[in-house]
Design a protein around this motif. Structure first.
Motif, PDB file in Angstrom:
ATOM      1  N   ARG A 172       2.209  13.957 -21.375  1.00 25.80           N
ATOM      2  CA  ARG A 172       2.952  13.310 -20.287  1.00 25.80           C
ATOM      3  C   ARG A 172       2.503  13.749 -18.900  1.00 25.80           C
ATOM      4  N   SER A 173       1.222  13.955 -18.716  1.00 22.55           N
ATOM      5  CA  SER A 173       0.717  14.409 -17.414  1.00 22.55           C
ATOM      6  C   SER A 173       0.847  13.314 -16.360  1.00 22.55           C
ATOM      7  N   SER A 174       1.110  13.743 -15.133  1.00 19.69           N
ATOM      8  CA  SER A 174       1.165  12.808 -14.011  1.00 19.69           C
ATOM      9  C   SER A 174      -0.045  12.960 -13.092  1.00 19.69           C
ATOM     10  N   ARG A 228       5.898   9.967 -24.346  1.00 20.75           N
ATOM     11  CA  ARG A 228       7.334  10.286 -24.355  1.00 20.75           C
ATOM     12  C   ARG A 228       7.633  11.217 -25.511  1.00 20.75           C
ATOM     13  N   THR A 229       8.487  12.219 -25.264  1.00 22.25           N
ATOM     14  CA  THR A 229       8.945  13.124 -26.313  1.00 22.25           C
ATOM     15  C   THR A 229      10.302  12.662 -26.821  1.00 22.25           C
ATOM     16  N   LEU A 264      13.689  17.211 -29.122  1.00 22.60           N
ATOM     17  CA  LEU A 264      12.560  17.929 -29.711  1.00 22.60           C
ATOM     18  C   LEU A 264      11.824  18.738 -28.644  1.00 22.60           C
ATOM     19  N   SER A 265      11.235  19.861 -29.073  1.00 23.09           N
ATOM     20  CA  SER A 265      10.415  20.671 -28.169  1.00 23.09           C
ATOM     21  C   SER A 265       9.190  19.864 -27.762  1.00 23.09           C
ATOM     22  N   PRO A 266       8.964  19.650 -26.461  1.00 25.33           N
ATOM     23  CA  PRO A 266       7.819  18.839 -26.029  1.00 25.33           C
ATOM     24  C   PRO A 266       6.478  19.379 -26.526  1.00 25.33           C
ATOM     25  N   LYS A 267       6.282  20.674 -26.417  1.00 25.44           N
ATOM     26  CA  LYS A 267       4.982  21.218 -26.818  1.00 25.44           C
ATOM     27  C   LYS A 267       4.779  21.116 -28.325  1.00 25.44           C
ATOM     28  N   TYR A 327      -5.240  28.971 -37.697  1.00 27.51           N
ATOM     29  CA  TYR A 327      -4.701  28.877 -39.047  1.00 27.51           C
ATOM     30  C   TYR A 327      -5.231  27.604 -39.697  1.00 27.51           C
ATOM     31  N   THR A 328      -5.034  27.514 -40.989  1.00 31.07           N
ATOM     32  CA  THR A 328      -5.536  26.353 -41.724  1.00 31.07           C
ATOM     33  C   THR A 328      -4.518  25.223 -41.690  1.00 31.07           C
ATOM     34  N   LEU A 329      -5.002  24.020 -41.905  1.00 28.35           N
ATOM     35  CA  LEU A 329      -4.116  22.866 -41.972  1.00 28.35           C
ATOM     36  C   LEU A 329      -3.137  23.009 -43.129  1.00 28.35           C
ATOM     37  N   GLN A 330      -3.591  23.603 -44.226  1.00 30.06           N
ATOM     38  CA  GLN A 330      -2.714  23.814 -45.374  1.00 30.06           C
ATOM     39  C   GLN A 330      -1.570  24.756 -45.024  1.00 30.06           C
ATOM     40  N   THR A 331      -1.842  25.769 -44.210  1.00 29.86           N
ATOM     41  CA  THR A 331      -0.784  26.683 -43.771  1.00 29.86           C
ATOM     42  C   THR A 331       0.254  25.942 -42.951  1.00 29.86           C
ATOM     43  N   PHE A 332      -0.199  25.072 -42.059  1.00 29.32           N
ATOM     44  CA  PHE A 332       0.730  24.280 -41.245  1.00 29.32           C
ATOM     45  C   PHE A 332       1.590  23.398 -42.139  1.00 29.32           C
ATOM     46  N   ARG A 333       0.972  22.789 -43.135  1.00 32.13           N
ATOM     47  CA  ARG A 333       1.724  21.911 -44.029  1.00 32.13           C
ATOM     48  C   ARG A 333       2.708  22.686 -44.898  1.00 32.13           C
ATOM     49  N   SER A 334       2.332  23.905 -45.283  1.00 32.59           N
ATOM     50  CA  SER A 334       3.219  24.692 -46.154  1.00 32.59           C
ATOM     51  C   SER A 334       4.521  25.059 -45.463  1.00 32.59           C
ATOM     52  N   THR A 335       4.499  25.135 -44.131  1.00 33.83           N
ATOM     53  CA  THR A 335       5.711  25.437 -43.362  1.00 33.83           C
ATOM     54  C   THR A 335       6.442  24.171 -42.935  1.00 33.83           C
ATOM     55  N   LYS A 336       5.887  23.006 -43.363  1.00 30.60           N
ATOM     56  CA  LYS A 336       6.389  21.707 -42.898  1.00 30.60           C
ATOM     57  C   LYS A 336       6.280  21.619 -41.378  1.00 30.60           C
ATOM     58  N   GLY A 337       5.169  22.160 -40.878  1.00 28.05           N
ATOM     59  CA  GLY A 337       4.932  22.143 -39.444  1.00 28.05           C
ATOM     60  C   GLY A 337       5.934  23.009 -38.709  1.00 28.05           C
ATOM     61  N   PHE A 338       6.458  22.471 -37.629  1.00 28.19           N
ATOM     62  CA  PHE A 338       7.446  23.200 -36.823  1.00 28.19           C
ATOM     63  C   PHE A 338       8.870  22.790 -37.184  1.00 28.19           C
ATOM     64  N   ALA A 339       9.054  22.238 -38.386  1.00 28.85           N
ATOM     65  CA  ALA A 339      10.329  21.606 -38.735  1.00 28.85           C
ATOM     66  C   ALA A 339      11.522  22.539 -38.578  1.00 28.85           C
ATOM     67  N   SER A 340      11.368  23.808 -38.947  1.00 28.20           N
ATOM     68  CA  SER A 340      12.519  24.714 -38.932  1.00 28.20           C
ATOM     69  C   SER A 340      12.967  25.084 -37.525  1.00 28.20           C
ATOM     70  N   HIS A 341      12.111  24.828 -36.529  1.00 26.82           N
ATOM     71  CA  HIS A 341      12.470  25.217 -35.155  1.00 26.82           C
ATOM     72  C   HIS A 341      11.982  24.186 -34.147  1.00 26.82           C
ATOM     73  N   ILE A 342      11.867  22.921 -34.572  1.00 22.58           N
ATOM     74  CA  ILE A 342      11.322  21.872 -33.708  1.00 22.58           C
ATOM     75  C   ILE A 342      12.204  21.638 -32.483  1.00 22.58           C
ATOM     76  N   ARG A 343      13.482  21.985 -32.559  1.00 18.21           N
ATOM     77  CA  ARG A 343      14.386  21.792 -31.420  1.00 18.21           C
ATOM     78  C   ARG A 343      14.461  23.017 -30.516  1.00 18.21           C
ATOM     79  N   SER A 344      13.798  24.084 -30.906  1.00 16.26           N
ATOM     80  CA  SER A 344      13.747  25.285 -30.073  1.00 16.26           C
ATOM     81  C   SER A 344      12.568  25.172 -29.116  1.00 16.26           C
ATOM     82  N   LEU A 345      12.807  25.417 -27.830  1.00 16.97           N
ATOM     83  CA  LEU A 345      11.767  25.188 -26.822  1.00 16.97           C
ATOM     84  C   LEU A 345      10.543  26.043 -27.063  1.00 16.97           C
ATOM     85  N   SER A 346      10.728  27.300 -27.448  1.00 13.71           N
ATOM     86  CA  SER A 346       9.611  28.222 -27.646  1.00 13.71           C
ATOM     87  C   SER A 346       9.359  28.417 -29.138  1.00 13.71           C
TER      88      SER A 346
END
Length: 377
Positions: free
Chosen positions: A87-89, A113-114, A118-121, A213-232
């Motif tokens: 969303r850069s201006s 648009r976010t 959800l955490s924008p980053k 990290y590996t793509l498989q590692t990201f998938r094993s955590t379901k991405g940022f699902a457990s903290h997707i609403r946390s800004l950091s």
């Protein structure tokens, strides 16, 4: 019952010093003095192509510095650079779009648009990861630069240990003034904790400025699902989830594998930055919170107790002995860490920086407890 030769505060001070000496002797000094890691000239397992991911919002000037250095990375196996324009201006989109015309391995993902809540980053990074072509992912920030053109190659060496995640170190550029030295001291101490703990088999966090990290590692955590609403927490909370799923973690901390960041120039900017970073700590596993909190807590308690003993003249001698013991151990430890991580600070300032660092963290904790509102830039 015979009276104790010293006041209870002396024994409390002794306990604090012993805890601190344990961290110095078991974690920090052995990590600083561990055998050297393989250099870039030595043959190594870096035959896998890599996706480098950067999330940027209004970072055009920083990207003008970073992108040429990324494109010059010495990595024969090949790599791509995935830039997520969040969303850069400014003219970030046009600049990267121009690069894609000349460099086929530069790719642009645009976030217009976010979704609400959800955490924008994290949302932007998720889109970038879904676009990545390769199973190995390396992350940095737009306001960072790699220390050398061997950064990519050396960070990939960590996967051969073997590992699913690789933690790197990101230093801040030196500049005049107390704030710069305090930022660099805090970075050194934080790095000493998460790198040495991981080296001892107790990983708990990493920094997104230098993390792989590996793509498989990201998938094993379901991405940022457990903290997707946390800004950091796009870095440390992901490490927490990955470790809980059994991910193996390696450390690559040689200076040639570092990234270098531009530090905050104003106290308020750094304050907001640290509040955002520390807000993720409440989600750490209890064992990690206890391990990290014990080090910072005994540091702070040491200063409170020492101040109280100043008003007890009979206890001045044990106070002086314990203060000198801890200060000597601290100077030796941080000097060795600064030498190994190539992030040296003036030795004469270390006691002052350590005291400011302790009380600054106390103030941050109180601030987060009273005012929990955070914001992404």
């Amino acid at each position: 019952m015979l009276p104790l030769p010293f006041s209870p505060l002396v024994w409390l001070l002794l306990a604090c010093v012993l805890v601190q000496l344990f961290y110095f002797a078991y974690y920090f000094l052995p990590f600083a003095n561990r055998p050297p890691e393989p250099t870039a000239e030595e043959p190594g397992p870096d035959e896998e192509p890599v996706s480098i991911l950067i999330c940027a919002r209004n970072e055009l000037e920083h990207l003008r510095q970073l992108m040429p250095l990324l494109l010059q990375q010495d990595y024969p196996a090949g790599f791509e650079v995935v830039l997520v324009d969040d969303r850069s201006s400014d003219d970030t989109y046009l600049y990267v779009q121009q690069l894609t015309q000349y460099y086929p391995h530069v790719r642009l993902v645009e976030v217009r648009r976010t979704p609400d809540g959800l955490s924008p980053k994290k949302y932007a990074l998720t889109l970038g990861i879904k676009t990545a072509r390769y199973p190995r992912l390396l992350f940095t920030d737009a306001d960072c630069i790699p220390a050398t053109n061997q950064w990519l190659r050396l960070m990939q060496r960590g996967f051969a240990q073997p590992a699913d995640m690789v933690l790197g170190y990101s230093a801040y550029a030196p500049a005049p003034g107390l704030l710069n030295k305090l930022i660099r001291f805090e970075t050194l101490v934080t790095g000493a904790q998460y790198l040495s703990f991981a080296w001892r088999g107790k990983p708990y966090m990493g920094v997104g400025r230098n993390l792989a990290y590996t793509l498989q590692t990201f998938r094993s955590t379901k991405g940022f699902a457990s903290h997707i609403r946390s800004l950091s927490g796009d870095d440390d909370l992901l490490v927490q989830d990955a470790v809980a799923q059994g991910a193996r973690v390696a450390v690559v901390a040689e200076p040639s594998a570092h990234t270098l960041s531009e530090p905050a120039a104003q106290w308020g900017t750094w304050w907001r930055q640290k509040r955002r970073h520390l807000s993720a700590g409440k989600r750490y596993r209890f064992a990690d919170r206890w391990r990290v909190g014990k080090f910072i807590g005994t540091n702070l308690l040491f200063y409170f107790t020492a101040f109280g003993l100043l008003f007890s003249r009979p206890d001045w001698i044990p106070l002086a002995v314990l203060w000198s013991l801890r200060t000597g151990a601290m100077l030796l430890t941080y000097h060795q860490l600064g030498r190994r991580l190539d992030d040296r600070l003036p030795p004469a300032l270390l006691p002052l920086l350590d005291a400011i660092y302790s009380f600054y963290y106390l103030a941050l904790g109180i601030s987060l407890f009273l005012h929990r509102t955070l914001r992404w830039k």
